[in-house]
Design an enzyme around this catalytic site. Structure first.
Site, PDB file in Angstrom:
ATOM      1  N   GLU A 264      37.102  59.354  41.315  1.00  0.00           N
ATOM      2  CA  GLU A 264      36.720  59.469  39.899  1.00  0.00           C
ATOM      3  C   GLU A 264      36.247  60.894  39.717  1.00  0.00           C
ATOM      4  OE1 GLU A 264      37.244  57.319  37.815  1.00  0.00           O
ATOM      5  OE2 GLU A 264      37.173  55.403  38.852  1.00  0.00           O
ATOM      6  N   CYS A 298      30.811  61.640  32.760  1.00  0.00           N
ATOM      7  CA  CYS A 298      32.229  61.922  33.025  1.00  0.00           C
ATOM      8  C   CYS A 298      33.015  61.711  31.744  1.00  0.00           C
ATOM      9  CB  CYS A 298      32.809  60.971  34.055  1.00  0.00           C
ATOM     10  SG  CYS A 298      31.950  60.978  35.575  1.00  0.00           S
TER      11      CYS A 298
END
Ligand code: UN1
Length: 510
Positions: A264, A298
């Site tokens: 990720e 994120c």
């Protein structure tokens, strides 16, 4: 923009962290290798001891050993451990949120939200422990059955970042434990206290449910620990959250030993705002996604692609909303924007804004440092909006700070092309009331991201869906849906109950 009147002093934050740790059952650290610090004042809280190479080696051996027992424990029984963890997270929600605010600087509501995300994934994983389904496949041969079985994978190494210091661990851990794996956690060096708290609660849940004590190990320290896990063939899966730069190192190293990764990495998330958009809703969604968490998710909204006809109106409303954002003490219930994690993060933000200006960008609102007198070591800053004419290299990079670049478009095709023309592919959204536009954005010709939303911002995903993204975001999927498959291995089984040997593809032999 308004500032909270005062900041707490470090001594009070230290006392508050001590109380939370003690209530959770963690003895207050007294090491000398590195410091836990708080971005609220930018000062140190407690010294900690880092894991040595020998500790890392021992943790791999112990979790591998525990795996041999855990993998044969029936999955619904494994779910009991996760259920107990979820209960303990509920009971300790307030103290856990305090530690997140103290170490990561999140405002109280978002810190509580992060703990809620942990509770939610535990609920999900408990259900999952009774739903690890394989398929039965139609065999081409009479008297044969073809099926697929899912087995636990092994030791999972979790490398996590400061910005979701607990939730990302829980996505991986709750699912991995239900799947029959054991876990080693290397958290960010910036958030050791919340890691100690999570580890303690899981150890308690393991004791109380009779799970092997080594189903989970925490290793505090610097990147050398992560590197050792990355290179150890006994660690079956490395699940790493962080920068694309980190992923570029981790990916090939794990691949070289044929291990698995779940990555990720960076995002450069955009929202398209079409002429038909409900602007009240869009403004709310955009401000939360771009300035919330001080731009340190994120999934933070970093690019706004607005139709030319509504650009002036939308930008005026956004700059007005930005000018009123309360910045300051994340424990103050009125604050919406807490500190950046470090002075380094502030430097990176200021550097990006300067570069954007040099590349033709114009600051529309924000960008000034705040509270430098009250807390010279902390990094409070006004979220900034920068108008740009095109996607220059700084716009195409992820700067982990509250910078929103605004671009305009004339046709939806152009907007989608701009949207996809960055190296990252995590999250995306479109604000529109036109169904054709919304569907096109979600179609194969639309957003190229792992997350694509309509009339909602880019951040704040629920745990029920799979979380992750494409391109330089790394391709991993964590959390809900069928992300669990990454934590297991499948075996295809052909069972012949016909009493005679029949070969596939009509092959004859003997
Ligand atoms: C992250 O920023 O690493 O979708 C995770 C969100 C949160 C998770 C973010 N549920 O914004």
């Amino acid at each position: 923009m308004t500032s909270s009147p005062a900041l707490p002093i470090t001594e009070d934050l230290r006392a508050r962290a001590r109380t939370s740790l003690e209530r959770i059952g963690v003895s207050v650290p007294e090491g000398t290798d590195f410091q836990a610090r708080t971005p609220i004042t930018g000062e140190d809280l407690f010294g900690l001891t880092a894991a040595t190479e020998a500790d890392t080696e021992e943790a791999v051996t112990a979790t591998r050993e525990a795996f041999l027992t855990w993998r044969t424990t029936p999955a619904p029984r494994r779910g009991e451990l996760v259920r107990r963890l979820g209960e303990l997270l509920r009971e300790n929600k307030s103290d856990l949120a305090d530690l997140i605010t103290i170490e990561a600087g999140k405002i109280r509501s978002e810190a509580l939200g992060e703990v809620q995300e942990m509770i939610d994934i535990c609920d999900f994983a408990v259900g999952l422990s009774r739903q690890l389904y394989g398929r039965t496949i139609a065999s081409e041969r009479p008297g044969h059955r073809l099926s697929e079985t899912w087995h636990p994978l092994g030791v999972v190494g979790i490398i996590s970042a400061f910005n979701f210091p607990a939730a990302v661990w829980s996505w991986n851990t709750a699912v991995a434990l239900a799947c029959g794996d054991t876990v080693i956690w290397k958290p960010s060096e910036l958030t050791p206290l919340i890691s100690l708290a999570c580890d303690r609660l899981l150890a308690r849940a393991a004791e109380e449910t009779g799970a092997p004590r080594d189903v989970h190990r925490l290793l505090l320290g610097d990147r050398t620990i992560g590197e050792k896990l990355v290179d150890d063939p006994r660690v079956a899966l490395i699940s790493a959250t962080g920068s694309t730069r980190m992923g570029r190192e981790v990916g090939p190293r794990v691949a070289a030993r044929f291990g698995r990764t779940l990555l990720e990495l960076g995002g450069n998330n955009a929202a398209v705002v079409a002429p038909s958009a409900d602007l009240d809703l869009a403004v709310q969604g955009i401000v939360f996604a771009a300035a919330g968490t001080a731009g340190q998710r994120c999934t933070t909204l970093r690019r706004l692609i607005v139709h030319r006809d509504i650009a002036d109106t939308l930008v005026a409303r956004l700059t007005a909303a930005y000018a009123k954002l309360p910045i300051g003490d994340p424990f103050d219930e009125h604050t919406l924007v807490g500190p950046l994690i470090s002075a380094k993060a502030l430097d990176a933000m200021q550097d990006a804004v300067t570069r954007a200006q040099a590349q033709g960008g114009k600051i529309l609102v924000g960008g000034d440092r705040r509270l430098a007198d009250a807390a010279p070591r902390a990094a409070y800053v006004e979220p900034v909006i920068v108008r740009v004419e095109d996607q220059t290299d700084v716009v195409r990079e992820e700067t982990f700070a509250p910078i929103l670049y605004v671009l305009t478009y004339d046709t939806l095709e152009e907007a989608i092309a701009l949207h996809n023309d960055v190296p990252q592919g995590l999250s995306s959204s479109i604000f529109t009331r036109d169904q054709q536009e919304a569907e096109l954005f979600l179609s194969a010709e639309g957003s190229d991201c792992g997350i694509a939303n309509v009339n909602i911002g880019t951040s704040g995903a629920e745990i029920g869906g799979a979380f992750g993204g494409e391109k330089e975001t790394g391709g991993g999927r964590e959390s809900g849906s069928d992300a669990w498959r990454a934590y297991m291995r499948s075996a295809t089984n052909t069972i012949n109950y016909s009493g005679r040997l029949a070969l596939a593809q009509n092959v004859s032999f003997l």
